[in-house]
Write a protein that holds these residues in place. Structure first.
Motif, PDB file in Angstrom:
ATOM      1  N   PHE A 158       1.838  11.571 -10.471  1.00 34.75           N
ATOM      2  CA  PHE A 158       1.050  11.096 -11.608  1.00 34.75           C
ATOM      3  C   PHE A 158       1.334   9.629 -11.911  1.00 34.75           C
ATOM      4  N   PHE A 159       2.576   9.205 -11.691  1.00 35.51           N
ATOM      5  CA  PHE A 159       2.967   7.846 -12.070  1.00 35.51           C
ATOM      6  C   PHE A 159       2.485   6.793 -11.073  1.00 35.51           C
ATOM      7  N   PHE A 160       1.915   7.233  -9.954  1.00 34.94           N
ATOM      8  CA  PHE A 160       1.399   6.295  -8.962  1.00 34.94           C
ATOM      9  C   PHE A 160      -0.126   6.273  -9.069  1.00 34.94           C
ATOM     10  N   SER A 161      -0.680   5.126  -9.377  1.00 33.38           N
ATOM     11  CA  SER A 161      -2.132   4.990  -9.495  1.00 33.38           C
ATOM     12  C   SER A 161      -2.537   3.587  -9.074  1.00 33.38           C
ATOM     13  N   SER A 162      -3.802   3.468  -8.683  1.00 37.49           N
ATOM     14  CA  SER A 162      -4.311   2.174  -8.229  1.00 37.49           C
ATOM     15  C   SER A 162      -4.491   1.234  -9.420  1.00 37.49           C
ATOM     16  N   ALA A 163      -4.669  -0.038  -9.096  1.00 40.03           N
ATOM     17  CA  ALA A 163      -4.766  -1.067 -10.129  1.00 40.03           C
ATOM     18  C   ALA A 163      -6.221  -1.447 -10.361  1.00 40.03           C
ATOM     19  N   ILE A 164      -6.581  -1.630 -11.632  1.00 43.12           N
ATOM     20  CA  ILE A 164      -7.886  -2.151 -12.040  1.00 43.12           C
ATOM     21  C   ILE A 164      -7.664  -3.555 -12.585  1.00 43.12           C
ATOM     22  N   ALA A 165      -8.406  -4.504 -12.035  1.00 37.94           N
ATOM     23  CA  ALA A 165      -8.191  -5.895 -12.409  1.00 37.94           C
ATOM     24  C   ALA A 165      -8.512  -6.134 -13.879  1.00 37.94           C
ATOM     25  N   ALA A 166      -7.806  -7.070 -14.478  1.00 39.93           N
ATOM     26  CA  ALA A 166      -8.054  -7.466 -15.865  1.00 39.93           C
ATOM     27  C   ALA A 166      -9.127  -8.560 -15.885  1.00 39.93           C
ATOM     28  N   SER A 167     -10.029  -8.475 -16.873  1.00 43.31           N
ATOM     29  CA  SER A 167     -11.136  -9.434 -16.943  1.00 43.31           C
ATOM     30  C   SER A 167     -10.653 -10.840 -17.257  1.00 43.31           C
ATOM     31  N   GLY A 168      -9.558 -10.996 -17.968  1.00 44.49           N
ATOM     32  CA  GLY A 168      -9.070 -12.320 -18.328  1.00 44.49           C
ATOM     33  C   GLY A 168      -8.019 -12.857 -17.395  1.00 44.49           C
ATOM     34  N   ILE A 211     -25.140   7.619 -27.990  1.00 42.95           N
ATOM     35  CA  ILE A 211     -24.470   8.071 -26.777  1.00 42.95           C
ATOM     36  C   ILE A 211     -24.265   6.877 -25.848  1.00 42.95           C
ATOM     37  N   LEU A 212     -23.078   6.767 -25.309  1.00 42.81           N
ATOM     38  CA  LEU A 212     -22.718   5.621 -24.480  1.00 42.81           C
ATOM     39  C   LEU A 212     -23.111   5.871 -23.031  1.00 42.81           C
ATOM     40  N   SER A 213     -23.940   5.004 -22.490  1.00 42.77           N
ATOM     41  CA  SER A 213     -24.275   5.065 -21.074  1.00 42.77           C
ATOM     42  C   SER A 213     -23.140   4.443 -20.267  1.00 42.77           C
ATOM     43  N   ASP A 214     -23.225   4.576 -18.944  1.00 40.95           N
ATOM     44  CA  ASP A 214     -22.187   3.989 -18.095  1.00 40.95           C
ATOM     45  C   ASP A 214     -22.172   2.468 -18.216  1.00 40.95           C
ATOM     46  N   ASP A 215     -23.357   1.854 -18.359  1.00 39.14           N
ATOM     47  CA  ASP A 215     -23.398   0.399 -18.533  1.00 39.14           C
ATOM     48  C   ASP A 215     -22.746  -0.018 -19.846  1.00 39.14           C
ATOM     49  N   THR A 216     -22.983   0.769 -20.896  1.00 37.12           N
ATOM     50  CA  THR A 216     -22.360   0.452 -22.186  1.00 37.12           C
ATOM     51  C   THR A 216     -20.842   0.602 -22.101  1.00 37.12           C
ATOM     52  N   LEU A 217     -20.382   1.617 -21.371  1.00 34.44           N
ATOM     53  CA  LEU A 217     -18.945   1.803 -21.189  1.00 34.44           C
ATOM     54  C   LEU A 217     -18.331   0.613 -20.455  1.00 34.44           C
ATOM     55  N   VAL A 218     -19.061   0.074 -19.471  1.00 37.94           N
ATOM     56  CA  VAL A 218     -18.560  -1.090 -18.748  1.00 37.94           C
ATOM     57  C   VAL A 218     -18.390  -2.271 -19.695  1.00 37.94           C
ATOM     58  N   LYS A 267     -17.908  -2.185 -23.003  1.00 38.80           N
ATOM     59  CA  LYS A 267     -16.818  -1.936 -23.943  1.00 38.80           C
ATOM     60  C   LYS A 267     -15.456  -2.102 -23.258  1.00 38.80           C
ATOM     61  N   LEU A 268     -15.369  -1.700 -22.001  1.00 32.46           N
ATOM     62  CA  LEU A 268     -14.111  -1.865 -21.285  1.00 32.46           C
ATOM     63  C   LEU A 268     -13.816  -3.345 -21.022  1.00 32.46           C
ATOM     64  N   LYS A 269     -14.850  -4.131 -20.785  1.00 29.94           N
ATOM     65  CA  LYS A 269     -14.624  -5.564 -20.594  1.00 29.94           C
ATOM     66  C   LYS A 269     -14.116  -6.222 -21.861  1.00 29.94           C
ATOM     67  N   VAL A 270     -14.579  -5.720 -23.010  1.00 31.16           N
ATOM     68  CA  VAL A 270     -14.059  -6.232 -24.280  1.00 31.16           C
ATOM     69  C   VAL A 270     -12.560  -5.951 -24.388  1.00 31.16           C
ATOM     70  N   ASP A 271     -12.129  -4.798 -23.842  1.00 31.88           N
ATOM     71  CA  ASP A 271     -10.701  -4.453 -23.855  1.00 31.88           C
ATOM     72  C   ASP A 271      -9.917  -5.144 -22.740  1.00 31.88           C
ATOM     73  N   GLY A 272     -10.605  -6.000 -21.959  1.00 28.85           N
ATOM     74  CA  GLY A 272      -9.903  -6.715 -20.893  1.00 28.85           C
ATOM     75  C   GLY A 272      -9.836  -5.976 -19.589  1.00 28.85           C
ATOM     76  N   ILE A 273     -10.743  -5.013 -19.351  1.00 29.89           N
ATOM     77  CA  ILE A 273     -10.744  -4.227 -18.121  1.00 29.89           C
ATOM     78  C   ILE A 273     -11.994  -4.581 -17.333  1.00 29.89           C
ATOM     79  N   ASP A 274     -11.817  -5.157 -16.164  1.00 27.59           N
ATOM     80  CA  ASP A 274     -12.933  -5.542 -15.305  1.00 27.59           C
ATOM     81  C   ASP A 274     -13.202  -4.403 -14.333  1.00 27.59           C
ATOM     82  N   ILE A 275     -14.300  -3.682 -14.533  1.00 27.78           N
ATOM     83  CA  ILE A 275     -14.584  -2.490 -13.747  1.00 27.78           C
ATOM     84  C   ILE A 275     -16.074  -2.409 -13.475  1.00 27.78           C
ATOM     85  N   ALA A 276     -16.430  -1.873 -12.320  1.00 30.71           N
ATOM     86  CA  ALA A 276     -17.826  -1.744 -11.939  1.00 30.71           C
ATOM     87  C   ALA A 276     -18.417  -0.461 -12.514  1.00 30.71           C
ATOM     88  N   ARG A 277     -19.741  -0.434 -12.607  1.00 27.74           N
ATOM     89  CA  ARG A 277     -20.423   0.726 -13.184  1.00 27.74           C
ATOM     90  C   ARG A 277     -20.200   1.970 -12.326  1.00 27.74           C
TER      91      ARG A 277
END
Length: 512
Positions: free
Chosen positions: A425-435, A461-468, A470-480
């Motif tokens: 569980f403690f091993f997971s891949s990295a998601i780049a930070a937007s900043g 209701i949040l679509s996948d694009d909306t989730l992307v 909101k995650l960028k606002v939190d500093g998470i750069d992720i694709a749809r």
């Protein structure tokens, strides 16, 4: 240069997989249950191995008191079992080793019962409550067993069917009913196997479908629900139309359901409520077998002075030692070369096993300590602070190979204040930070997506694009597509499906 045979010496280095090395690698990736089974097999095979017992000694009236083993000093080899009085005679040693503490009490031996129900002397049979216990006495015969679904159905079949031929058909059909209560076989194959008419097999299956629990023996979900509704006398044409279109019910498409069933919105709501009160898996009311609890291999606790304490679970570590005294006794009597070779092999195998078990424990503790050091943020603040981590990072930190870390973390569990978690569980891949900051763990991103979806309302209701976004606002750069993949891995429906479900729930709560 002429060609011809010649001799030359060459010095090279290579890794040879000796049996001992293969054993150490195999032990490293074992779970605690697999390790216990392996050690038990070695104890039966190797007479020089001995289990370390923590049970208190039993006082035997009239028996000579055995001297306790001498403590192992720092000079003693780990895993060796030294005992005082090695100059005892062979006869006395063998007599002591053959002692069976469970069978030394004759029926007429006096027993001290000063601390028992009454004082005075008596025999051991007096403790049995008045009944004679023969040699075939089995305490396990008094243990309660859990009734399975198959046992429950077979008991009903023996009462409902008197024809032996139909009983045989019924037993075959019951054997093909899974733990959820559904018939997973093929009645045509059963008919061909038993050389009976297909209609006869179908008749016996319909009989089984009348047994308890209601809905058992069904082949599909619609048939399971129909059986339960028929017993309640509620399987009218409108309800049958609803059962035939369960896919529309799963999509919460109530407009289409009203057209198919020919009912208004109020009647449809009543029908759906009745469906929801049924049991889609009736067989689960019976136990499917013994459930073994999850036993952690490592405990992580807060330290009094701050930080974390990491310790092995001693209950999962087999305690075996090499009985050097018994080896010395037997070695003096060995005459043939085969006996000496067998004894030498047993000693070498036992020594390697004890050392491999010790090395396994040290390696697990070292890897677990490094994981805890890397993931202190998770232990302190929760899954949102889980750092991205890979095997190479841990391997480089502790000076081991990645394959060793991979074997250690397989089928191993850590007990933390956040729950009992698998080491993987403690091993997971990295998601780049937007900043451009520190990367985020994939598990932490999944947790953030789930929190956003759980907090949404039916009108937003949040679509996948909306989730992307909101995650960028939190500093998470992720694709749809990555958001969609993480959402599906958590069994979360699409935004369209979630909107229908939440609007339907709101309409039902408003109607209630």
């Amino acid at each position: 240069m002429a060609l011809g045979p010649r001799m030359e010496f060459r010095q090279t280095q290579s890794l040879v997989m000796t049996p001992q090395l293969m054993q150490a690698i195999k032990l490293l990736q074992f779970s605690n249950l697999e390790l216990a089974a392996y050690v038990e097999a070695e104890l039966e095979r190797n007479p020089l191995l001995e289990r370390v017992s923590e049970e208190p000694d039993i006082e035997i009236p009239g028996a000579a008191r055995e001297e306790p083993p001498a403590p192992v000093t720092e000079e003693a080899r780990p895993g060796d079992w030294m005992e005082a009085g090695e100059d005892q005679s062979r006869a006395s040693m063998e007599a002591r080793l053959d002692t069976d503490l469970g069978n030394v009490f004759p029926d007429d031996a006096p027993v001290d019962r000063g601390s028992g129900p009454s004082s005075g002397s008596g025999t051991l049979s007096d403790w049995s409550g008045g009944g004679e216990r023969g040699e075939d006495y089995n305490p396990e015969a008094f243990l309660a067993t859990q009734t399975t679904l198959a046992d429950h159905l077979e008991a009903q079949l023996s009462v409902a069917e008197t024809d032996p031929a139909r009983r045989i058909i019924g037993l075959n059909l019951i054997g093909l009913i899974d733990e959820t209560g559904y018939f997973s076989g093929d009645i045509a194959q059963v008919a061909d196997l038993l050389q009976v008419e297909l209609a006869e097999v179908e008749s016996v299956l319909r009989l089984i479908q009348t047994f308890e629990p209601s809905g058992v023996g069904a082949r599909t979900l619609a048939e399971c629900l129909a059986i339960q509704l028929r017993e309640k006398d509620r399987c009218d044409p409108a309800m049958q139309a609803l059962l035939a279109n369960l896919d529309l019910l799963a999509r919460h498409d109530r407009n289409a359901l009203r057209r198919v069933c020919g009912v208004d919105a109020e009647d449809l709501a009543d029908m759906i409520g009745e469906i929801r009160r049924l049991d889609p898996k009736p067989g689960l009311v019976f136990g499917s077998g013994v459930v073994h609890p999850l036993v952690p291999d490592v405990f992580v606790r807060p330290a009094p002075e701050g930080g974390w304490l990491v310790e092995l679970n001693s209950d999962t570590l087999p305690r075996v030692l090499v009985n050097q005294t018994y080896h010395a006794t037997v070695a003096r009597t060995a005459r043939s070369s085969s006996d000496k070779s067998f004894l030498a092999d047993c000693l070498q195998s036992a020594s390697w096993l004890t050392r491999s078990l010790d090395q396994r424990a040290r390696t697990i503790l070292k890897v677990a300590s490094e994981i805890v050091r890397q993931q202190e943020g998770f232990l302190d603040h929760g899954v949102r602070h889980l750092r991205p981590l890979n095997l190479r990072t841990v391997a480089d930190a502790i000076g081991m190979h990645e394959s060793t870390v991979s074997r250690v973390t397989s089928n191993k569990y850590i007990s933390t204040p956040r729950g009992v978690l698998e080491m993987k569980f403690f091993f997971s891949s990295a998601i780049a930070a937007s900043g451009g900051g520190e990367a985020h763990s994939a598990e932490a991103v999944r947790h953030r997506i789930k929190l956003l979806i759980d907090a949404e309302i039916p009108d937003d209701i949040l679509s996948d694009d909306t989730l992307v976004q909101k995650l960028k606002v939190d500093g998470i750069d992720i694709a749809r597509r990555t958001v969609a993949k993480y959402r599906e891995s958590m069994n979360i429906a699409s935004s369209v499906q979630r909107r229908r479900e939440k609007q339907a729930l709101r309409a039902e709560s408003a109607g209630a």
